[in-house]
Design an enzyme around this catalytic site. Sequence first.
Site, mmCIF file in Angstrom:
data_model
loop_
_atom_site.group_PDB
_atom_site.id
_atom_site.type_symbol
_atom_site.label_atom_id
_atom_site.label_comp_id
_atom_site.label_asym_id
_atom_site.label_seq_id
_atom_site.Cartn_x
_atom_site.Cartn_y
_atom_site.Cartn_z
ATOM 1 N N CYS A 1 56.519 118.462 34.674
ATOM 2 C CA CYS A 1 56.314 119.281 33.064
ATOM 3 C C CYS A 1 57.913 119.744 32.061
ATOM 4 O O CYS A 1 58.679 118.607 32.871
ATOM 5 C CB CYS A 1 56.221 120.359 33.701
ATOM 6 S SG CYS A 1 55.343 121.039 34.627
ATOM 7 N N ARG B 1 57.505 111.751 30.571
ATOM 8 C CA ARG B 1 57.446 112.022 32.062
ATOM 9 C C ARG B 1 56.498 112.021 32.457
ATOM 10 O O ARG B 1 56.356 112.490 33.605
ATOM 11 C CB ARG B 1 58.764 113.761 32.074
ATOM 12 C CG ARG B 1 59.201 113.862 31.977
ATOM 13 C CD ARG B 1 59.955 115.341 31.262
ATOM 14 N NE ARG B 1 59.759 115.978 32.099
ATOM 15 C CZ ARG B 1 61.204 116.016 33.056
ATOM 16 N NH1 ARG B 1 62.352 115.457 32.112
ATOM 17 N NH2 ARG B 1 61.086 117.091 33.857
ATOM 18 N N TRP C 1 52.236 118.951 33.477
ATOM 19 C CA TRP C 1 51.571 118.491 34.859
ATOM 20 C C TRP C 1 51.159 119.080 35.695
ATOM 21 O O TRP C 1 51.692 119.285 36.847
ATOM 22 C CB TRP C 1 53.074 116.894 35.622
ATOM 23 C CG TRP C 1 52.742 115.948 35.792
ATOM 24 C CD1 TRP C 1 51.627 115.051 35.261
ATOM 25 C CD2 TRP C 1 52.579 115.341 36.959
ATOM 26 N NE1 TRP C 1 51.185 114.262 35.987
ATOM 27 C CE2 TRP C 1 51.880 113.478 37.650
ATOM 28 C CE3 TRP C 1 53.707 115.684 37.832
ATOM 29 C CZ2 TRP C 1 52.228 113.374 38.001
ATOM 30 C CZ3 TRP C 1 53.868 114.504 38.756
ATOM 31 C CH2 TRP C 1 52.937 113.404 38.575
ATOM 32 N N ASN D 1 58.412 125.807 34.424
ATOM 33 C CA ASN D 1 58.944 124.278 35.118
ATOM 34 C C ASN D 1 59.230 124.633 36.502
ATOM 35 O O ASN D 1 59.883 125.673 37.375
ATOM 36 C CB ASN D 1 59.962 123.338 35.025
ATOM 37 C CG ASN D 1 59.110 122.673 33.317
ATOM 38 O OD1 ASN D 1 58.360 122.992 32.558
ATOM 39 N ND2 ASN D 1 59.866 121.619 33.385
ATOM 40 N N GLY D 2 58.259 124.312 37.877
ATOM 41 C CA GLY D 2 58.937 124.455 39.364
ATOM 42 C C GLY D 2 58.158 124.968 40.081
ATOM 43 O O GLY D 2 56.155 124.609 39.071
ATOM 44 N N GLU E 1 63.050 101.644 57.096
ATOM 45 C CA GLU E 1 63.090 101.370 56.099
ATOM 46 C C GLU E 1 64.477 101.792 54.984
ATOM 47 O O GLU E 1 64.851 101.391 54.436
ATOM 48 C CB GLU E 1 62.266 102.988 55.412
ATOM 49 C CG GLU E 1 62.275 103.184 54.091
ATOM 50 C CD GLU E 1 61.341 102.613 53.231
ATOM 51 O OE1 GLU E 1 61.170 101.637 53.564
ATOM 52 O OE2 GLU E 1 61.718 102.895 51.493
ATOM 53 N N LYS F 1 65.572 99.083 52.376
ATOM 54 C CA LYS F 1 66.380 99.652 50.978
ATOM 55 C C LYS F 1 67.605 98.675 51.146
ATOM 56 O O LYS F 1 68.121 98.302 49.330
ATOM 57 C CB LYS F 1 66.595 101.235 50.501
ATOM 58 C CG LYS F 1 66.170 101.912 50.057
ATOM 59 C CD LYS F 1 64.452 102.168 49.411
ATOM 60 C CE LYS F 1 63.664 100.550 49.131
ATOM 61 N NZ LYS F 1 61.854 100.989 49.423
ATOM 62 N N GLU G 1 67.844 94.615 50.921
ATOM 63 C CA GLU G 1 67.168 94.390 49.536
ATOM 64 C C GLU G 1 67.664 94.685 47.882
ATOM 65 O O GLU G 1 67.236 93.144 47.131
ATOM 66 C CB GLU G 1 65.403 94.800 49.457
ATOM 67 C CG GLU G 1 65.741 96.287 48.922
ATOM 68 C CD GLU G 1 63.281 96.767 49.127
ATOM 69 O OE1 GLU G 1 62.609 95.704 48.693
ATOM 70 O OE2 GLU G 1 63.588 97.603 49.339
ATOM 71 N N HIS H 1 70.474 97.483 74.446
ATOM 72 C CA HIS H 1 70.175 95.930 75.200
ATOM 73 C C HIS H 1 70.955 94.963 73.770
ATOM 74 O O HIS H 1 69.500 94.061 73.369
ATOM 75 C CB HIS H 1 68.756 96.550 74.788
ATOM 76 C CG HIS H 1 67.762 97.634 75.815
ATOM 77 N ND1 HIS H 1 68.416 97.407 77.410
ATOM 78 C CD2 HIS H 1 67.714 99.416 75.535
ATOM 79 C CE1 HIS H 1 67.961 99.249 77.857
ATOM 80 N NE2 HIS H 1 67.845 99.660 76.201
ATOM 81 N N LYS I 1 57.349 93.177 41.819
ATOM 82 C CA LYS I 1 56.748 94.465 42.578
ATOM 83 C C LYS I 1 55.426 94.455 43.234
ATOM 84 O O LYS I 1 55.299 95.559 43.568
ATOM 85 C CB LYS I 1 57.080 94.761 41.107
ATOM 86 C CG LYS I 1 56.515 96.718 40.814
ATOM 87 C CD LYS I 1 57.720 97.416 41.906
ATOM 88 C CE LYS I 1 57.401 98.348 41.976
ATOM 89 N NZ LYS I 1 57.702 98.934 43.114
HETATM 90 C C1 F6R Z 1 60.477 97.261 49.067
HETATM 91 C C2 F6R Z 1 59.095 97.708 48.744
HETATM 92 C C3 F6R Z 1 58.013 96.208 49.552
HETATM 93 C C4 F6R Z 1 56.985 96.869 49.150
HETATM 94 C C5 F6R Z 1 56.263 95.904 49.482
HETATM 95 C C6 F6R Z 1 54.178 96.618 49.967
HETATM 96 O O1 F6R Z 1 61.395 99.040 48.931
HETATM 97 O O2 F6R Z 1 58.768 98.154 48.087
HETATM 98 O O3 F6R Z 1 58.664 95.928 50.914
HETATM 99 O O4 F6R Z 1 56.627 97.837 49.596
HETATM 100 O O5 F6R Z 1 55.835 94.682 48.728
HETATM 101 O O6 F6R Z 1 54.086 96.640 48.272
HETATM 102 P P1 F6R Z 1 52.643 97.767 48.287
HETATM 103 O O7 F6R Z 1 53.083 99.102 48.845
HETATM 104 O O8 F6R Z 1 52.710 97.643 46.472
HETATM 105 O O9 F6R Z 1 51.328 97.465 48.964
#
Ligand code: F6R
Length: 605
Positions: A2, A27, A74, A98-99, A478, A482, A485, A501, A600
């Site tokens: 929104c 947005r 939205w 919004n919200g 995770e 993050k 990478e 261990h 990606k």
């Molecule tokens: C890490 C990342 C990747 C994806 C993986 C799967 O930040 O983005 O590890 O999670 O490549 O990708 P999807 O979700 O598109 O199958």
Amino acid sequence: MCGIVGISAKKNVSSDIVQCLNHLSYRGYDSAGLSITKDNEIFERKIQGKVTNLENFLNNDPISGNCGIGHTRWATHGEPNTINAHPHTISNVSVVHNGIIENYHDLKAILEKSGVNFISDTDTEIISQLINIELINGKKPLEAFKNTITKLEGAYAIVAIFRGYDDLMIGTKLGSPLLYMKAKNMIILSSDAYSISDYGSSVTYLEDGDIIVTEKSKISLHDYSLNTIQRPSKKIKKRDKDGLNGHDHFMIKEIKEQPDVLSHALSYYLNFSKYKINLDKYNFDFTKINRIIISACGTAYFAGMVAKSWFEDIANIKVDLDIASEFRYKKMFFDNKTLSLFISQSGETADTLAALRHAKENDQKIVSVVNTVESSIAKESDLVLPIFAGQEIGVASTKAFTCQLATLASLVLFLAKKKRHINASQEKALIEELVHIPSQVLDVLKYENDIKKIAKDIHKSSSAIFMGRGATLPLALEGALKLKEISYIHAEGIASGELKHGAIALVDKKLPVIVLAPDDIFYVKNLSNMNEVYSRGGKIILVGKVQNNQLKDLKLTGINIEVNGKLNIPIIMSIPLQLLAYHVAKLRGTDIDQPRNLAKAVTVE
Ligand code: F6R
């Protein structure tokens, strides 16, 4: 997501409102509208779909006046149709918002009892109805507005115009942004500086609880007790066409979109007012299922790991979880009571797609949790559960991860109820946890400056450890993914109990150890593992329940996160880890949105 605009000028404001709505449209939205006061009346035009639909509507049936409000919606509460579009005009007042108004169903029930009829399915309408009642009871607009907002719980930015007051706009904010600009012969209110940057170079941001009143060319700002206050103005960046909305990277833009996208995803799967899960709308037979196989890659796999613990704990359904590149070559013991579930942001990940096909060849029913609903994984599934994260451009997945979790949590609750493993009050309590998530994410985002300081302290490290137990073990994995990478710092996620261990051999005074310890059943155990790091001189960053004595005695750095529910811990606690990875990478000057060697969508095996 929104967007709000309000304009008061010495000319007709209709086309300027539409121009600002066009600039807000990046947005994402599904309806648009505006209302204008003229000759002591309110005129409203709103329509489902794009701002061009609104422009066509206005060309055929124009409205004009010197003061008006506009909105791109939205959908969160109620379908994306014209009736639910903003503004919401109820005889004496017109409102854009919004919200989320979290207590709207309680307020609505009270008004309905006294005979008030609601027109839309939105939470916003409660604001218009309440202000209208105050006005009918003889209150002046500012008092009516203030009395109304004292009743609201949640996060909001609101702007209203009033019948009988052709030049008056009143606005406020709590949690969601609202700002104003004094432009040439014009006052503009907006939720987004960027979208009005064609009109001037500085804006003033309202603080939570501030009330702004504009009348002709006069602006006054008030605190909650209606004392006059001042706020400093800030220079703003000009609108650009790169879609970054003034952010340095897509990753941080996407991190900050999470309150919006999460509320979108959750409101698709939950009926907030009735405390119900909306999954019955799918014609899919879940009744026979007594086992689930989950498969995915990378971050999506960690979402699967969180979901496994939810399905087992909350729905009492056994889950086998596998990394997709392993799954496709393994004996999986498929049978007709097993459901195969695949999680993928892109929906094109080659290993996940191959795993799905492997399951399909074995006569499995396929459910996919995807962001891209036109993708191959979605097309080959029997049931697709979209996550509504919007386009994710940064290679490092952030908002898709939390939206995957929100979607999976909804499925878990649906199955738990179907299997009668939770009763009505447990269901209500768990839904309540989910309802509060968008505003809790907003709160955690406020730690960004503290996290920047931590990033400064650790960005030269060559290695880092993330550790967690129970709900936070997947987050430790995770968080490490993050960080590595995008910053290229070697990072490892481990189960806290595994520290001694092996990994404890790495601990020295240079090693940052990020301990994920929320206020849950593992807290004390997590703390004893943290003490093992402390006694060996490790640099501790505690994310979770942080107590003052720990800050003093252990000289640790802490990010205090106050959630302690089964469903909200993994979603909320992932936010500081995303911010930490981002700010460390920024200080190291890496290519954050397109880190080396990564893509990606990984469409090769
Ligand atoms: C890490 C990342 C990747 C994806 C993986 C799967 O930040 O983005 O590890 O999670 O490549 O990708 P999807 O979700 O598109 O199958």
